[in-house]
Design an enzyme around this catalytic site. Structure first.
Site, PDB file in Angstrom:
ATOM      1  N   GLU A 159      44.119 116.408 -41.009  1.00 49.39           N
ATOM      2  CA  GLU A 159      42.820 116.200 -40.384  1.00 49.39           C
ATOM      3  C   GLU A 159      41.983 117.475 -40.433  1.00 49.39           C
ATOM      4  O   GLU A 159      42.510 118.587 -40.504  1.00 49.39           O
ATOM      5  CB  GLU A 159      42.994 115.735 -38.929  1.00 49.39           C
ATOM      6  CG  GLU A 159      43.643 114.376 -38.776  1.00 49.39           C
ATOM      7  CD  GLU A 159      42.816 113.249 -39.356  1.00 49.39           C
ATOM      8  OE1 GLU A 159      41.577 113.398 -39.445  1.00 49.39           O
ATOM      9  OE2 GLU A 159      43.395 112.218 -39.734  1.00 49.39           O
ATOM     10  N   HIS A 368      -4.646  71.008 -43.203  1.00 50.44           N
ATOM     11  CA  HIS A 368      -5.221  72.066 -42.380  1.00 50.44           C
ATOM     12  C   HIS A 368      -5.023  71.796 -40.898  1.00 50.44           C
ATOM     13  O   HIS A 368      -5.216  70.688 -40.423  1.00 50.44           O
ATOM     14  CB  HIS A 368      -6.743  72.205 -42.595  1.00 50.44           C
ATOM     15  CG  HIS A 368      -7.223  71.836 -43.958  1.00 50.44           C
ATOM     16  ND1 HIS A 368      -7.298  72.729 -44.988  1.00 50.44           N
ATOM     17  CD2 HIS A 368      -7.641  70.651 -44.469  1.00 50.44           C
ATOM     18  CE1 HIS A 368      -7.749  72.127 -46.070  1.00 50.44           C
ATOM     19  NE2 HIS A 368      -7.960  70.862 -45.786  1.00 50.44           N
ATOM     20  N   ALA A 428     -12.505  59.734 -37.947  1.00 47.70           N
ATOM     21  CA  ALA A 428     -12.506  61.105 -37.439  1.00 47.70           C
ATOM     22  C   ALA A 428     -12.872  61.140 -35.961  1.00 47.70           C
ATOM     23  O   ALA A 428     -13.716  60.375 -35.489  1.00 47.70           O
ATOM     24  CB  ALA A 428     -13.482  61.950 -38.238  1.00 47.70           C
TER      25      ALA A 428
END
Length: 461
Positions: A159, A368, A428
């Protein structure tokens, strides 16, 4: 020989500055340890042992929720006394006649192919290490080799804090990932000592023990360093994230997809693509997403758990979740398709249209500014701008049915439950709350009244 995998996941991750255990921090929206578990399963592991410590309850709850199957066992490490001590917590579960692979819960990018090469490298009566050559191995344990029978054999790992000046010059580093026989591993672990600079039980000390018994310690190596890098702070976590995304982008391009900028795509799940697929910048794919041939994805789209058919165009800034889109459709820009949406072949959803639990029939269009919820829409239907299906009465949601070839005029409200017949027309500005029969025209708006010579109010000065 069967394979068990021990995953070390007990670290607190103090430098993450988080209440979460370190291994639960995510790469591509999956906990790091989740990636490691996936790799273990792809290797065909019979048993997977997750050694946990800090935050054990949340770790177990998270992994139990995200991982089905009876191959996962949680093992607690009450005191964090080193990697050797951590692996030893799983010893009671390990058998003598199996191979045991040790992995790390904060090292998520190790390729399965790399681990397969490690399994292949292990001698019958020996063990195998995954090592990596680093230009700067600072902080890593060094691989110590000696010439034995004309070969440079691994005899130990030293280590960083225990290494002398000469050993610190070694650039072959230990990744911590190793493979050993279960019986050998348990024996070596039981003999570990904490007599070192850290006062811990080092897993790496078993290498010297194996060498002392005359066993060969073989090595395998990853293709790149990033495969064996962990994350101790959020900067390192971000590095792993970008490396993962770069890997996925490369795989997509090799498979035939065109990415406008490979550095600006995020895949947080599994993305499969057909031929001639094009993906623009800043797109995010979550969960299971499939793109068929010739799909075009515009910039800034988010797509989650959806199937997109051939020749579909998704225009910029669209969000699609749990949706099926059949061939030849177009979506967006700025469309939102919520869970349960289905677009049949050659249908179209335009800008600022939202759908949820709605089927849009073959050749139908909503161009849309519409909300279509809990609706069944037939073939070749035209949905005018501003059409709303009023599907919620404050308690229950109801269905709107629109027949084939119907025409819904702009700014119409369809109050569910309601049926619009085949070839029916809604004028509409209408509010429709009763059934419209086939071929009928429905109008509910007030008659127009013109007042001649009208003078608008004048502001007082």
């Amino acid at each position: 020989m069967s394979l068990s995998v021990v995953i070390l996941a007990a670290g607190k991750g103090t430098r993450m500055r988080s209440s979460l255990p370190k291994v639960l921090h995510s790469v591509a929206e999956k906990p790091m340890v989740g990636h490691v578990i996936d790799s273990a399963r792809q290797l065909g592991a019979s048993n997977i042992y997750v050694v946990y410590g800090f935050g054990g309850d949340v770790l177990k709850a998270t992994l139990t929720k995200d991982n089905t199957g009876d191959d996962l066992t949680f093992v607690e490490q009450v005191e964090q006394l080193g990697t050797g001590h951590a692996v030893d917590q799983a010893s009671p579960f390990l058998t003598d006649d199996e191979d045991v692979l040790v992995l790390y819960g904060d090292v998520p990018l190790t390729k399965v192919s790399t681990l397969e090469s490690l399994l292949a490298a292990k001698p019958t009566d020996g063990m195998a290490l995954l090592t990596v050559h680093l230009a700067n191995p600072m902080g890593y344990g060094r691989i110590v080799r000696q010439e034995i029978s004309g070969k440079q054999q691994v005899v130990g790992i030293i280590e960083q804090k225990d290494a002398n000046e000469e050993q610190l010059k070694i650039n072959e580093a230990n990744t911590g990932i190793l493979l050993a026989n279960g019986g050998d591993l348990k024996r070596w672990l039981s003999n570990l000592s904490s007599d070192n600079a850290q006062g811990e039980y080092y897993l790496t000390d078993i290498i010297a023990a194996a060498h002392g018994e005359g066993k060969v310690v073989a090595t395998a190596h990853p293709e790149t360093e990033i495969e064996v890098e962990g994350a101790n702070n959020r900067v390192q976590l971000a590095t792993l994230e970008r490396a993962y995304q770069a890997r996925i982008a490369e795989e997509l391009m090799i498979a035939g997809a065109s990415l406008r900028d490979p550095a600006r795509i995020d895949v947080r799940g599994n993305l499969t693509t057909g031929t001639e697929v094009s993906i623009d910048i800043n797109c995010i794919f979550e969960g299971e997403v499939s793109l068929a041939d010739n799909v075009q994805i515009g910039a800034n789209c988010i797509i989650k758990n959806s199937t997109i058919g051939a020749n579909v165009e998704i225009k910029p800034n669209s969000i699609i979740e749990d949706t099926i889109i059949e061939a030849d459709c177009s979506v967006g820009p700025f469309a939102r398709l919520r869970p349960g949406s289905v677009m049949k072949q050659d249908s179209h959803v335009g800008n600022f249209v939202e759908m949820k639990k709605t089927t849009l029939g073959v050749g139908s269009k909503a161009g849309h500014l519409s909300y279509l919820g809990n609706a069944e829409i037939g073939t070749k239907v035209n949905i005018g701008a501003g059409t709303i299906t009023c599907n919620y009465d404050g308690v229950n949601k109801s269905t709107t049915e629109i027949g084939d070839n119907a025409f819904i005029g702009s700014n119409s409200s369809l109050v569910a439950p309601v049926i619009i017949g085949n070839s029916a027309t809604v004028g509409a500005g209408s509010v429709i709350s009763k059934e419209v029969e086939d071929n009928d025209l429905a109008l509910t708006r007030a008659k127009q009244r013109n007042i001649a010579g009208w003078q608008r109010p004048v502001k007082k000065s």
